[in-house]
Scaffold this motif. Structure first.
Motif, mmCIF file in Angstrom:
data_model
loop_
_atom_site.group_PDB
_atom_site.id
_atom_site.type_symbol
_atom_site.label_atom_id
_atom_site.label_comp_id
_atom_site.label_asym_id
_atom_site.label_seq_id
_atom_site.Cartn_x
_atom_site.Cartn_y
_atom_site.Cartn_z
ATOM 1 N N LEU A 110 15.503 18.869 7.626
ATOM 2 C CA LEU A 110 16.436 19.517 8.539
ATOM 3 C C LEU A 110 17.869 19.572 8.002
ATOM 4 N N ASN A 111 18.166 18.761 7.004
ATOM 5 C CA ASN A 111 19.574 18.676 6.571
ATOM 6 C C ASN A 111 19.720 18.783 5.042
ATOM 7 N N PRO A 112 19.265 19.913 4.472
ATOM 8 C CA PRO A 112 19.269 20.012 3.015
ATOM 9 C C PRO A 112 20.599 20.454 2.410
ATOM 10 N N THR A 113 21.699 19.876 2.841
ATOM 11 C CA THR A 113 23.002 20.236 2.267
ATOM 12 C C THR A 113 23.851 18.974 2.086
ATOM 13 N N PHE A 114 24.842 19.082 1.227
ATOM 14 C CA PHE A 114 25.748 17.948 1.022
ATOM 15 C C PHE A 114 26.582 17.665 2.273
ATOM 16 N N LEU A 115 26.754 18.672 3.120
ATOM 17 C CA LEU A 115 27.524 18.452 4.344
ATOM 18 C C LEU A 115 26.747 17.586 5.324
ATOM 19 N N ASP A 116 25.437 17.841 5.404
ATOM 20 C CA ASP A 116 24.627 17.162 6.410
ATOM 21 C C ASP A 116 23.892 15.934 5.881
ATOM 22 N N CYS A 117 23.761 15.845 4.571
ATOM 23 C CA CYS A 117 23.187 14.639 3.969
ATOM 24 C C CYS A 117 24.234 14.169 2.968
ATOM 25 N N LYS A 118 25.144 13.395 3.473
ATOM 26 C CA LYS A 118 26.434 13.226 2.815
ATOM 27 C C LYS A 118 26.481 12.081 1.809
ATOM 28 N N MET A 119 26.857 12.406 0.597
ATOM 29 C CA MET A 119 27.126 11.330 -0.358
ATOM 30 C C MET A 119 28.618 11.003 -0.300
ATOM 31 N N MET A 120 28.964 9.826 -0.812
ATOM 32 C CA MET A 120 30.353 9.360 -0.746
ATOM 33 C C MET A 120 31.271 10.237 -1.606
ATOM 34 N N THR A 121 32.409 10.609 -1.045
ATOM 35 C CA THR A 121 33.408 11.358 -1.814
ATOM 36 C C THR A 121 34.481 10.389 -2.329
ATOM 37 N N ALA A 122 35.413 10.948 -3.107
ATOM 38 C CA ALA A 122 36.501 10.118 -3.640
ATOM 39 C C ALA A 122 37.304 9.485 -2.506
ATOM 40 N N ALA A 123 37.412 10.210 -1.393
ATOM 41 C CA ALA A 123 38.201 9.700 -0.268
ATOM 42 C C ALA A 123 37.468 8.601 0.508
ATOM 43 N N LEU A 175 24.947 3.660 3.993
ATOM 44 C CA LEU A 175 25.731 4.165 5.123
ATOM 45 C C LEU A 175 25.493 5.604 5.542
ATOM 46 N N THR A 176 25.340 6.518 4.594
ATOM 47 C CA THR A 176 25.412 7.941 4.995
ATOM 48 C C THR A 176 24.219 8.798 4.602
ATOM 49 N N GLU A 177 23.555 8.493 3.517
ATOM 50 C CA GLU A 177 22.524 9.412 3.021
ATOM 51 C C GLU A 177 21.219 9.189 3.784
ATOM 52 N N ASN A 178 20.634 10.291 4.233
ATOM 53 C CA ASN A 178 19.403 10.192 5.014
ATOM 54 C C ASN A 178 18.807 11.583 5.137
ATOM 55 N N ILE A 179 17.713 11.821 4.452
ATOM 56 C CA ILE A 179 17.033 13.112 4.595
ATOM 57 C C ILE A 179 16.185 13.044 5.855
ATOM 58 N N ILE A 180 16.520 13.906 6.788
ATOM 59 C CA ILE A 180 15.824 13.882 8.081
ATOM 60 C C ILE A 180 14.770 14.988 8.077
ATOM 61 N N THR A 181 13.536 14.607 8.406
ATOM 62 C CA THR A 181 12.472 15.612 8.435
ATOM 63 C C THR A 181 11.857 15.671 9.828
ATOM 64 N N VAL A 184 0.844 -1.198 0.000
ATOM 65 C CA VAL A 184 0.000 0.000 0.000
ATOM 66 C C VAL A 184 0.882 1.252 0.000
ATOM 67 N N GLY A 185 0.508 2.194 -0.844
ATOM 68 C CA GLY A 185 1.176 3.496 -0.881
ATOM 69 C C GLY A 185 0.299 4.508 -0.165
ATOM 70 N N VAL A 186 0.885 5.218 0.790
ATOM 71 C CA VAL A 186 0.089 6.042 1.703
ATOM 72 C C VAL A 186 0.534 7.509 1.631
ATOM 73 N N TYR A 187 -0.451 8.397 1.508
ATOM 74 C CA TYR A 187 -0.126 9.827 1.488
ATOM 75 C C TYR A 187 0.344 10.311 2.865
ATOM 76 N N THR A 188 1.369 11.175 2.851
ATOM 77 C CA THR A 188 1.800 11.889 4.061
ATOM 78 C C THR A 188 2.101 13.330 3.635
ATOM 79 N N ASN A 189 2.295 14.215 4.594
ATOM 80 C CA ASN A 189 2.620 15.612 4.249
ATOM 81 C C ASN A 189 4.131 15.797 4.160
ATOM 82 N N LYS A 190 4.731 14.947 3.367
ATOM 83 C CA LYS A 190 6.182 14.988 3.231
ATOM 84 C C LYS A 190 6.567 15.105 1.761
ATOM 85 N N GLN A 191 7.870 15.186 1.544
ATOM 86 C CA GLN A 191 8.354 15.263 0.172
ATOM 87 C C GLN A 191 7.795 14.129 -0.666
#
Lengths: 766, 162
Positions: A681-694, A669-675, A348-355
């Motif tokens: 709450l974390n709409p930036t690459f610093l706070d919602c982090k994707m993997m870098t070359a390192a 491991l790292t990506e997670n949009i927190i609402t 079941v797909g359920v509506y919420t007031n989110k993205q």
């Protein structure tokens, strides 16, 4: 025509197909010359900004734009009053381009402004006064499903956006006599596509009523369909032009900017550009749907799966958009790449007031793969069977029947398992402390599953014998223009360098239904181009046979020269015959071709049907090290074995696999949009982090080639499969390294540490 | 208050009147139409706007245009000589390091600054130095290979033309 020419294609010589030719657009991308939508500058162009909702759920009482309109430099402000008053969507008509009565999430568009400078447009947004009456918000699908929950859409009872069922065999009967039954619940988080290019478009409406849109879209024909309906404009008045697209991963068919751009251009009489910023991209674009998944699985003592009962709850967000399709894919693939006699699924797909959830690389399957493959590992551990073996025991193979009742033909799943194990040196139980291997597999579809999918192509021969391919297939970085050039060159018998594939322009390109989605372009657009190239070739060979008085069927074209069968000296050049069609006949040689797949909709009550166009399989092995002090998971290696059918361009495929794994590791491991209350709450690459070359480990692509009968030259599409099994492989490796299993993503250091602590204190972890 | 600035961009002297709130990236793209430098985040996190300022890599989205007064700027457009590409650009093409191409100009500029100061950088040094440039398509493997390829050439005495 139907796709039945695979064998014919396989019999052809493969000098160009199978070679890692450089991409046709690589050099202009290396120099920065390549134009993306945001790089378009037109005389008199205005810059636009979009005002989005301040609330997750609220009634709009009034919108006053008068102050913004008076700001010097502002040339147009638009709201719902400037657009036709209607709702629309790909599956359900529940979304209006501009919010009218209500806003249902923070990203809903309330107004848009165009001004002579971007800073003025930004200042003008602050002058738009919107009066809201806040409504109670729903942020968890479980709350939305409660009987007394408020309705997000008044005409959608129970806040239910979509449902899906699968019924195969009799699960309850199997459970009644099974030796082992396992039941677990898994959860996955919200993540964003994160293309490095944000959504952008430029629109120019002229006085004839023609609108041209330069867009960052990954599905221009899809967009034209919706824009035509939503703005009540005939398709002939809407031209969507793609230049280069800076990554999409399924997210760029969202009409994030186009309706605002078009209406602002229409109102101001000037071209308008809108480029969304990164925060908007994180908060207002579509995302991967969070899923809650309960799996009940019965096995015998050897590990044979007897039954699987699955319940999926999809957090749809505020609108259905493409979510219904995501639920269909998740349902189709939820049982995993295994032959199971008894399968029962309710989703079941359920509506919420989110993205709003959209399609994101893997379309619901990264979620169910995490659940199903995590549980399979737990079962293997519990009954004492090697996780590799339990997969081999249950694997779909030639002639197997899937959960949706479809027979597998020409598949290479076991080959991916064997190759991944062999090359990785996978061990069930690592000898080194805090280290472990994990294995996970997946099944996916190449070509839209559960609906008809089609694409058309035109192959046009220039006077000098060079080739232009017209296709609606968007190159979003995956390299489809290169793939199609290779297919055209190989089919015609001309050099790769002499084939150009034009980027889509909806006025010129033939229709391609779904764009860069569903791992479909290599197969669906590829077959269309192959068919068009054959058509053009037939015309040239007909003329050649008249010219040299030989039979058409005895002629072949190799590297731009025409040969008579059995003779090593060529009769003449391809280009000369093309020229002879121009003079004296005055003809441009044009070949046309198309491809429609045979996928059929799932039965609404049982889910049974031939829904999958082409099955795609993959197996990933992860090797990780877990720091017991910090809970940090370090991935050391990923081996990714993919059955690609035929590798048309090996370097491109390796790149797809390596990039897909980057996305899979972020999901793991790292990506997670927190609402909180629907606000990100974390709409930036610093706070919602994707993997870098390192951060990235060694990724070892393993290309398996079991020819696909319906694919061009035996190929199948693998763009999405590359990111699907990674998270489960990592989770299984973490469990192998630590002895604790975490049933939700991402596997953050906090979660790992807390599970280690619970383990040492003797409590059960989840 | 607007300010006049004079700086050198890709070898050419340039004088411009800029608003104090404009960034260097805003000027390069919107005023000079040097669109090779991209905006991926506008917050200094993705590196797509990387240019060289007096030889050092800078996120041009974070640098105010007024601060560029008197500086020497190299953008991706200044790297190739006519149709002759820089060895890094050639290596990116040959190694398959380019997918969508949006991050590529920033990647190439960061790699150039790295190899200018450390011509035989190791794979690990390349990964660390380029961690400020995000890519969502390639998984970085082929980008690192491309930079390594050029580092190998430089080590072997190949002359760099950029």
């Amino acid at each position: 025509m139907k796709m039945d020419r695979g064998q014919m294609a396989l019999d052809q010589k493969q000098e160009i197909v199978g070679n890692s030719v450089p991409k046709i657009d690589a050099s202009i991308k290396a120099t920065g010359e390549a134009l993306f939508a945001a790089d378009i500058y037109l005389p008199g162009m205005l810059f636009g900004k979009i005002l989005r909702s301040k609330h997750a759920h609220a009634r709009i009482l009034d919108i006053d734009t008068s102050k913004a309109e008076k700001l010097p430099g502002v040339k147009a402000v638009v709201t719902w009053r400037d657009a036709p008053d209607l709702k629309l969507g790909m599956y359900t008509d529940d979304w209006q381009f501009f919010a009218k009565e209500k806003v249902r999430y923070h990203g809903d568009i309330v107004a848009a402004v165009a001004a002579t400078d971007i800073e003025i447009a930004e200042d003008a947004l602050a002058l738009i006064e919107v009066e809201y009456e806040e409504l109670p918000g729903l942020f968890d699908p479980q709350d939305s499903l409660k009987l007394d929950a408020p309705l997000i859409h008044e005409d959608r009872p129970g806040n239910i956006a979509a449902t899906r069922k699968i019924r195969k065999g009799d699960v309850e009967k199997a459970f009644a006599s099974a030796e082992h039954i396992f039941e677990d619940t898994y959860q996955t988080q919200m993540v964003d596509h994160c293309p490095i290019e944000t959504h952008a478009s430029v629109a120019q409406c002229d006085s004839s009523g023609k609108t041209t849109i330069w867009s960052s879209s990954n599905a221009p024909f899809n967009n034209r369909f919706l824009l035509s309906r939503g703005l009540q404009l005939p398709m002939s008045k809407l031209k969507i032009v793609l230049n280069n697209v800076g990554g999409a991963f399924g997210g760029k068919q969202d009409l994030m900017t186009e309706p605002s751009c078009i209406l602002l251009s229409k109102k101001s009489g000037r071209p308008v550009k809108i480029v969304v910023d990164r925060e908007e991209e994180f908060t207002a674009s579509t995302v991967r749907h969070p899923f809650t998944m309960t799996y009940k699985t019965a096995v015998d003592s050897k590990g044979k799966i007897l039954a699987r009962k699955i319940e999926l709850i999809q957090d749809m967000g505020a609108y259905n958009d493409l979510g219904e399709g995501v639920l269909r894919y998740a349902s189709l693939m939820a049982a995993g790449p295994y032959e199971i006699e008894n399968v029962w699924l309710d989703a079941v797909g359920v509506y919420t007031n989110k993205q709003v959830g959209g399609v994101m690389r893997g379309v619901g399957v990264p979620q169910v793969s995490f659940a199903g493959e995590s549980q399979l590992d737990r079962i293997a551990e519990k009954i004492g069977v090697d996780p590799y073996e339990i997969r081999m025991i249950n694997a779909l193979e030639e002639g197997s029947v899937t959960a949706n009742g479809q027979k597998c033909v020409g598949i290479g799943f076991k080959e991916t398992l064997k190759a991944a194990k062999k090359i990785s040196g996978y061990e069930w139980k690592s000898k080194e402390k805090n280290r472990g291997f994990g294995i996970a597999s997946m099944v996916y579809s190449s070509g839209a599953a559960g609906r008809h999918d089609y694409s058309s192509a035109v192959v046009k021969l220039n006077e000098d014998g060079t080739v232009v391919v017209l296709t609606g297939a968007p190159d979003v970085g995956q390299g489809v223009r290169t793939t199609l050039a290779q297919i055209a060159a190989q089919t015609l018998g001309v050099k790769y360098e002499n084939c150009w594939v034009e980027a889509p322009n909806t006025d010129i390109s033939p229709v391609d239904m779904y764009g860069a989605n569903a791992s479909r372009l290599t197969v669906v657009a590829g077959n269309a181009v192959m068919s068009a190239a054959m058509d053009a070739k037939r015309k040239i060979l007909k003329r050649a046979s008249e010219k040299w008085q030989v039979k058409e069927e005895d002629l072949q074209i190799v590297q731009g020269e025409i040969f008579h069968q059995g003779q090593s000296k060529s009769l003449g050049f391809f280009k000369d015959v093309v020229m002879e069609m121009h003079r004296p006949y005055g003809q441009t040689t044009i070949g046309t071709g198309d491809c429609i797949t045979t996928s059929v909709p799932m039965d609404p009550e049982t889910g049974q049907s031939e829904a999958v166009n082409i099955f795609v399989f993959a197996t990933h092995v992860a090797e990780v090290e877990v720091d017991p002090e910090t809970g940090l998971v370090k991935v050391l290696n990923i081996w990714a074995a993919h059955d690609v059918g035929k590798s048309i361009n090996p370097v491109n495929i390796e790149g797809q696999i390596q990039g897909g794994v980057q996305m899979g590791l972020g999901f793991a491991l790292t990506e997670n949009i927190i609402t909180r209350n629907g606000k990100t709450l974390n709409p930036t690459f610093l706070d919602c982090k994707m993997m870098t070359a390192a951060d990235m480990p060694e990724i070892h692509p393993i290309i398996v080639e079991v020819p696909e009968p319906k694919g061009p030259f035996g190929a199948r599409g693998v763009g999405e499969a590359t990111c699907i099994p990674t998270a489960a492989a990592v989770a299984n490796a973490v469990c192998s390294a630590t002895g604790t299993r975490i049933n939700s993503l991402p596997l953050s250091p906090e979660k790992v540490l807390s599970s280690l602590k619970m383990k040492s204190s003797g409590k059960k972890t989840n | 208050m607007n300010k006049n600035i004079t700086f050198t961009v890709n070898g050419e002297p340039v004088s411009l009147t800029v608003e104090p709130r404009w960034t260097l990236l805003r000027v390069l793209r919107d005023k000079m139409f040097l669109t090779g430098s991209k905006e991926g985040c506008g917050e200094g996190e993705c590196g797509s706007c990387t240019v060289l300022v007096d030889g050092k890599p800078v996120n041009s989205c974070l640098m105010l245009a007024v601060a560029a007064d008197g500086k020497t700027i190299t953008t991706i457009e200044g790297l190739s000589r006519g149709t002759e590409l820089h060895p890094l650009q050639k290596a990116f093409i040959e190694k398959g390091a380019i997918q969508c191409g949006f991050c590529t100009p920033g990647m190439v500029m960061t790699a150039k600054s790295l190899l200018d100061k450390n011509p035989d950088a190791s794979a690990e040094e390349i990964r660390q130095e380029m961690a400020g440039n995000l890519c969502r398509c390639t998984g970085y493997t082929k980008i690192v290979e491309a930079v390594q390829e050029v580092a190998g050439q430089l080590k072997g005495g190949c002359h760099e033309n950029g």
